[in-house]
Design an enzyme around this catalytic site. Structure first.
Site, PDB file in Angstrom:
ATOM      1  N   ILE A 179       0.552   3.433  -0.588  1.00 51.20           N
ATOM      2  CA  ILE A 179       0.934   3.611   0.815  1.00 51.20           C
ATOM      3  C   ILE A 179      -0.327   4.181   1.458  1.00 51.20           C
ATOM      4  O   ILE A 179      -0.667   5.339   1.252  1.00 51.20           O
ATOM      5  CB  ILE A 179       2.143   4.554   0.979  1.00 51.20           C
ATOM      6  CG1 ILE A 179       3.379   3.950   0.309  1.00 51.20           C
ATOM      7  CG2 ILE A 179       2.410   4.815   2.469  1.00 51.20           C
ATOM      8  CD1 ILE A 179       4.628   4.832   0.365  1.00 51.20           C
ATOM      9  N   PRO A 180      -1.071   3.351   2.179  1.00 53.13           N
ATOM     10  CA  PRO A 180      -2.473   3.645   2.511  1.00 53.13           C
ATOM     11  C   PRO A 180      -2.727   4.661   3.627  1.00 53.13           C
ATOM     12  O   PRO A 180      -3.220   4.329   4.701  1.00 53.13           O
ATOM     13  CB  PRO A 180      -3.017   2.263   2.886  1.00 53.13           C
ATOM     14  CG  PRO A 180      -1.842   1.558   3.469  1.00 53.13           C
ATOM     15  CD  PRO A 180      -0.656   2.045   2.677  1.00 53.13           C
ATOM     16  N   CYS A 181      -2.447   5.916   3.340  1.00 51.85           N
ATOM     17  CA  CYS A 181      -2.694   6.970   4.325  1.00 51.85           C
ATOM     18  C   CYS A 181      -4.192   7.175   4.570  1.00 51.85           C
ATOM     19  O   CYS A 181      -4.575   7.727   5.603  1.00 51.85           O
ATOM     20  CB  CYS A 181      -2.026   8.270   3.896  1.00 51.85           C
ATOM     21  SG  CYS A 181      -2.380   8.776   2.210  1.00 51.85           S
ATOM     22  N   HIS A 182      -5.035   6.702   3.657  1.00 49.99           N
ATOM     23  CA  HIS A 182      -6.483   6.824   3.848  1.00 49.99           C
ATOM     24  C   HIS A 182      -6.986   5.949   4.997  1.00 49.99           C
ATOM     25  O   HIS A 182      -8.099   6.138   5.465  1.00 49.99           O
ATOM     26  CB  HIS A 182      -7.232   6.474   2.547  1.00 49.99           C
ATOM     27  CG  HIS A 182      -6.980   5.088   2.048  1.00 49.99           C
ATOM     28  ND1 HIS A 182      -5.852   4.762   1.298  1.00 49.99           N
ATOM     29  CD2 HIS A 182      -7.685   3.950   2.186  1.00 49.99           C
ATOM     30  CE1 HIS A 182      -5.897   3.481   0.992  1.00 49.99           C
ATOM     31  NE2 HIS A 182      -6.998   2.960   1.528  1.00 49.99           N
TER      32      HIS A 182
END
Length: 179
Positions: free
Chosen positions: A134-137
């Site tokens: 889950i690409p919070c970056h």
């Protein structure tokens, strides 16, 4: 039952967690809120297929492929608001970024509200229990600041560069919790 496994990545050791059917956690070693959704001890058990699939997903990601988020059954634990934010994170394309402000506008529209606090969204982003997948970056400050990554700014930069993002256009904050 909680199942956990370790995955040695180019960013350091990663801890994976599962309920046996779904991936429920992915944390970088030393990450803020490390394993915060796990109750009690993290027993090492025989790996269910979902953890093996998550390791293969990470192998592909770190090899430069673009595995799909929906290749894995995900079940992050969080509030309804956090779930809404994490769902939006999954819509950010590989190699792209968005801002906390843009996510706040989208959440406000979903909730039929006139506005939403980017800080509230940032808090939900920071508590994402399945980082990388889950690409919070892929979320940056409106001013182009690389703030707000629980795994640390250095790892955020590495992940974005791995995806082909030109990070030279962003700034690194001089103070804050994500340093």
């Amino acid at each position: 039952m909680v199942y956990t496994a370790q995955y040695p990545s180019p960013l350091g050791m990663i801890t994976l967690a599962s309920d046996g059917q779904n991936l429920t956690g992915l944390w970088l070693e030393g990450q803020k809120y490390f394993a915060s959704t796990l109750k009690g001890k993290m027993p090492l058990q025989e790996e269910p297929p979902v953890l093996q699939a998550a390791k293969r997903w990470l192998d592909r990601y770190f090899a430069g492929e673009k595995p799909k988020i929906d290749d894995l059954p995900l079940a992050p634990e969080g509030s309804r608001f956090q779930q809404e934010v994490w769902k939006l994170l999954c819509e950010i394309p590989y190699g792209s970024v968005t801002t906390y402000g843009e996510l706040a506008r989208k959440i406000a529209a979903i909730q039929k509200r006139p506005s939403m606090s980017p800080q509230a969204v940032g808090s939900a982003v920071g508590r994402n229990p399945i980082s990388i997948i889950i690409p919070c970056h892929r979320v940056v400050g409106t001013s182009g600041s690389l703030t707000g990554y629980a795994g640390g700014i250095g790892k955020k930069i590495q992940l974005l560069e791995r995806e082909g993002v030109d990070t030279s256009r962003f700034t690194i904050p001089t103070k804050g919790t994500a340093l």
